[in-house]
Design a protein around this motif. Sequence first.
Motif, mmCIF file in Angstrom:
data_model
loop_
_atom_site.group_PDB
_atom_site.id
_atom_site.type_symbol
_atom_site.label_atom_id
_atom_site.label_comp_id
_atom_site.label_asym_id
_atom_site.label_seq_id
_atom_site.Cartn_x
_atom_site.Cartn_y
_atom_site.Cartn_z
ATOM 1 N N GLU A 33 -4.059 -6.922 15.069
ATOM 2 C CA GLU A 33 -5.057 -7.356 13.551
ATOM 3 C C GLU A 33 -4.628 -7.666 12.478
ATOM 4 O O GLU A 33 -3.329 -6.154 12.852
ATOM 5 C CB GLU A 33 -6.268 -7.224 13.653
ATOM 6 N N ARG A 34 -4.359 -8.193 11.477
ATOM 7 C CA ARG A 34 -3.979 -7.984 10.077
ATOM 8 C C ARG A 34 -5.146 -8.920 9.518
ATOM 9 O O ARG A 34 -3.985 -9.233 8.117
ATOM 10 C CB ARG A 34 -2.609 -9.041 10.547
ATOM 11 N N VAL A 35 -5.967 -8.641 9.450
ATOM 12 C CA VAL A 35 -6.770 -9.156 8.276
ATOM 13 C C VAL A 35 -7.856 -8.411 7.385
ATOM 14 O O VAL A 35 -7.394 -7.166 6.970
ATOM 15 C CB VAL A 35 -7.521 -10.195 9.319
ATOM 16 N N LEU A 36 -7.624 -8.799 6.180
ATOM 17 C CA LEU A 36 -8.089 -8.006 5.407
ATOM 18 C C LEU A 36 -9.640 -8.380 4.995
ATOM 19 O O LEU A 36 -10.029 -9.483 4.905
ATOM 20 C CB LEU A 36 -7.448 -8.978 4.042
ATOM 21 N N LYS A 66 3.385 -4.609 13.847
ATOM 22 C CA LYS A 66 2.231 -4.201 13.011
ATOM 23 C C LYS A 66 1.684 -1.956 11.864
ATOM 24 O O LYS A 66 1.626 -2.088 10.154
ATOM 25 C CB LYS A 66 1.291 -3.738 13.955
ATOM 26 N N ASN A 98 1.846 -1.607 7.129
ATOM 27 C CA ASN A 98 1.484 -1.180 6.571
ATOM 28 C C ASN A 98 1.849 0.278 5.682
ATOM 29 O O ASN A 98 1.536 1.021 4.754
ATOM 30 C CB ASN A 98 0.074 -0.553 7.406
ATOM 31 N N ARG A 154 3.602 -0.538 2.762
ATOM 32 C CA ARG A 154 2.838 -0.657 1.905
ATOM 33 C C ARG A 154 2.560 0.811 1.451
ATOM 34 O O ARG A 154 2.840 1.332 -0.100
ATOM 35 C CB ARG A 154 1.451 -0.997 1.572
ATOM 36 N N ILE A 206 3.324 3.067 -2.425
ATOM 37 C CA ILE A 206 2.722 2.935 -3.597
ATOM 38 C C ILE A 206 3.158 4.795 -3.394
ATOM 39 O O ILE A 206 3.355 4.701 -4.465
ATOM 40 C CB ILE A 206 1.431 2.792 -2.867
ATOM 41 N N HIS A 227 5.465 -1.481 -6.680
ATOM 42 C CA HIS A 227 4.162 -1.174 -6.258
ATOM 43 C C HIS A 227 3.659 0.499 -7.773
ATOM 44 O O HIS A 227 3.927 0.113 -8.539
ATOM 45 C CB HIS A 227 3.433 -0.077 -4.942
ATOM 46 N N HIS A 228 1.771 0.213 -7.708
ATOM 47 C CA HIS A 228 1.385 0.546 -8.411
ATOM 48 C C HIS A 228 0.754 1.818 -8.387
ATOM 49 O O HIS A 228 0.247 2.269 -7.045
ATOM 50 C CB HIS A 228 0.070 -0.338 -9.052
ATOM 51 N N VAL A 288 -3.680 6.259 -1.674
ATOM 52 C CA VAL A 288 -4.415 5.958 -0.763
ATOM 53 C C VAL A 288 -5.015 5.574 0.230
ATOM 54 O O VAL A 288 -5.667 7.099 0.214
ATOM 55 C CB VAL A 288 -2.993 5.616 -0.327
ATOM 56 N N CYS A 313 -6.646 2.130 7.893
ATOM 57 C CA CYS A 313 -4.908 1.674 7.589
ATOM 58 C C CYS A 313 -3.696 2.094 7.340
ATOM 59 O O CYS A 313 -2.961 2.829 7.399
ATOM 60 C CB CYS A 313 -4.526 -0.143 7.448
ATOM 61 N N LEU A 314 -3.350 1.708 6.061
ATOM 62 C CA LEU A 314 -2.443 2.405 5.087
ATOM 63 C C LEU A 314 -2.538 4.308 5.005
ATOM 64 O O LEU A 314 -1.074 4.351 5.131
ATOM 65 C CB LEU A 314 -2.131 2.689 3.450
ATOM 66 N N TYR A 338 -12.316 3.198 -1.393
ATOM 67 C CA TYR A 338 -11.506 3.306 -1.612
ATOM 68 C C TYR A 338 -9.952 1.978 -2.282
ATOM 69 O O TYR A 338 -9.135 2.542 -2.927
ATOM 70 C CB TYR A 338 -10.772 3.411 -0.264
ATOM 71 N N LYS A 398 -6.328 3.662 -12.162
ATOM 72 C CA LYS A 398 -6.038 2.944 -11.972
ATOM 73 C C LYS A 398 -5.878 1.863 -12.757
ATOM 74 O O LYS A 398 -5.031 0.666 -12.926
ATOM 75 C CB LYS A 398 -7.399 1.699 -10.316
HETATM 76 N N1 SAJ Z 1 -2.911 0.732 -4.217
HETATM 77 C C1 SAJ Z 1 -2.479 1.316 -4.571
HETATM 78 N N2 SAJ Z 1 -0.867 1.236 -4.969
HETATM 79 C C2 SAJ Z 1 -1.202 -0.238 -4.871
HETATM 80 C C3 SAJ Z 1 -1.963 -0.921 -3.890
HETATM 81 C C4 SAJ Z 1 -1.966 -0.676 -3.307
HETATM 82 O O1 SAJ Z 1 -2.385 2.765 -4.520
HETATM 83 O O2 SAJ Z 1 0.221 -1.481 -5.383
HETATM 84 C C5 SAJ Z 1 -3.928 1.644 -2.883
HETATM 85 C C6 SAJ Z 1 -5.341 0.901 -2.898
HETATM 86 O O3 SAJ Z 1 -6.297 1.122 -3.634
HETATM 87 C C7 SAJ Z 1 -5.948 1.671 -1.534
HETATM 88 C C8 SAJ Z 1 -5.128 1.448 -0.776
HETATM 89 O O4 SAJ Z 1 -3.064 1.332 -1.136
HETATM 90 O O5 SAJ Z 1 -6.293 3.341 -1.539
HETATM 91 C C9 SAJ Z 1 -4.725 0.177 0.256
HETATM 92 O O6 SAJ Z 1 -5.306 -0.794 0.020
HETATM 93 P P1 SAJ Z 1 -4.977 -2.444 0.598
HETATM 94 O O7 SAJ Z 1 -5.395 -2.963 -0.428
HETATM 95 O O8 SAJ Z 1 -3.189 -2.053 0.231
HETATM 96 O O9 SAJ Z 1 -4.408 -2.418 2.182
HETATM 97 P P2 SAJ Z 1 -5.545 -2.450 3.490
HETATM 98 O O10 SAJ Z 1 -6.393 -0.796 3.708
HETATM 99 O O11 SAJ Z 1 -7.239 -2.811 2.935
HETATM 100 O O12 SAJ Z 1 -5.104 -3.808 4.006
HETATM 101 C C10 SAJ Z 1 -3.870 -3.211 4.613
HETATM 102 C C11 SAJ Z 1 -3.686 -4.396 4.330
HETATM 103 N N3 SAJ Z 1 -2.091 -4.574 5.022
HETATM 104 C C12 SAJ Z 1 -1.049 -4.815 3.903
HETATM 105 O O13 SAJ Z 1 -1.428 -5.314 2.775
HETATM 106 C C13 SAJ Z 1 0.587 -4.422 4.190
HETATM 107 C C14 SAJ Z 1 -3.987 -5.936 5.521
HETATM 108 O O14 SAJ Z 1 -3.390 -6.417 5.912
HETATM 109 C C15 SAJ Z 1 -4.017 -5.308 6.687
HETATM 110 O O15 SAJ Z 1 -4.965 -5.425 7.710
HETATM 111 C C16 SAJ Z 1 -4.926 -3.886 7.338
HETATM 112 O O16 SAJ Z 1 -4.028 -2.763 6.293
HETATM 113 C C17 SAJ Z 1 -4.940 -3.455 8.329
HETATM 114 O O17 SAJ Z 1 -5.726 -3.318 8.865
HETATM 115 O O18 SAJ Z 1 -4.373 -2.897 8.998
#
Ligand code: SAJ
Length: 432
Positions: free
Chosen positions: A150-153, A203, A207, A210, A214, A247-248, A253, A257-258, A313, A399
Amino acid sequence: MQKICVVGLGYIGLPTAAVFARAGFDIVGVDVNKQVVERLNKGEVIIEEVGLPEVVKEVVAAGKLRASVAPEAADVFIIAVPTPIHEDCTANVEYVKSATKAVIPHLKEGNIIIVESTIPPRTMDDIVAPLIREAGFDPEKDVHIAHCPERVLPGRILIELVENTRIVGGLTPEATKKAADVYRQVVTGEVLETEAVTAEMSKLMENTFRDVNIALANELAKISARLGVDAHKVIELANRHPRVNLHHPGPGVGGHCLAVDPYFIVEKAPQEALMIQLSRDINNSMPDFVIEQIIKLTAELKEPKIALCGLTYKGNIDDVRESPAIEIVQKVLANPRFDVRIHDPHIRAEQVPFELVSFEEAVQGANLAVILTDHNEFKALNKQTLLAQMETPVVFDTKNCTGLEQEESLTVHRIGDLTGLQAISISKPINK
Ligand code: SAJ
């Protein structure tokens, strides 16, 4: 129309069941939780997801979706159960195993078994296939086994389940094709075919990509603090290069997922996955980095009053899983010198083991307000409220979301820009 048995009616399984039911498939959803099953059979949903209650109500009423505590015979089995993480950061695949075992007594030749749960690489080959073999089926001939991650948000699940590109990796090319064809009946995005282990790795690498990026941004934030640089300006300028996407930085994190998936790779190849492990360590170090700054800022105050704002989070959700903000709150609360107030407009009292107050109560008389999540409410923070209510109006925005500017009456520190950070002095109040 094929009959599908979806095992696990959580954040992924239930929307998946609903989407297939809406497309006309006969769906039986299975969950070990009796309450989930009873409620679903009445057309009710206990998880929060945009649009889901409406679709579930409709497909249950139409007799296309019903729930049960045990699997039953079907053409396709979709396993969408959680893979939690053990204390030692290895994956707990027990639910995937027990779901597979629960399905086995109902298997017939020609059935398709799809695992959607996030799993360590080689799980389909080394764990799922052997279970099928032990039950007397040839997993490369009698039944068709595939992984389709799965890869949904959250918040967009019903849309992304249909529109996102999907990856399907089977144990054999035939299994891949058969499983991919199941998705092609509901997915408008592309359905890409590969082998099981490649699908598993893809998959996890999404993550991990990302998480590693980060970590790089968080390292930049620490370097910037050491060298007196504004990391946000650096990111903005460097990202004007057509092939750069820094990234930021932030307080760490979180999410399920991540903060978890990269460990599934480390577990299987610890000697090679060095950058992946280091990135996890860097991101895990951020809560302590935030606390270090809080300690520096409040070093001259006897009993500093601190408002901690945001627990989830990420912004505008109600999910605190693996949230770095929770770790920060717990560590700040453990320090007897601090007088702490906690606020999060998206969290209900029963979700966390500490008392929550309104924003006004949190900042009333405070020496420092720390922003830990980028909720819209914090992006629109009212400067006048802070000036009127705080004892010393100092904001630490981890943030970089508030849009508040440093000025004579208000001190603003941001995690990528800690130049000039000085202990708050009550004898020289900043705004009075
Ligand atoms: N974050 C940072 N800096 C950034 C971006 C994010 O510190 O520049 C932090 C966020 O604050 C948060 C964490 O990273 O704490 C994760 O947030 P996210 O929005 O990147 O990811 P998730 O965990 O909500 O969802 C991710 C997504 N994967 C990707 O974008 C590659 C989503 O598509 C996946 O479905 C999901 O993981 C999963 O289920 O695996």
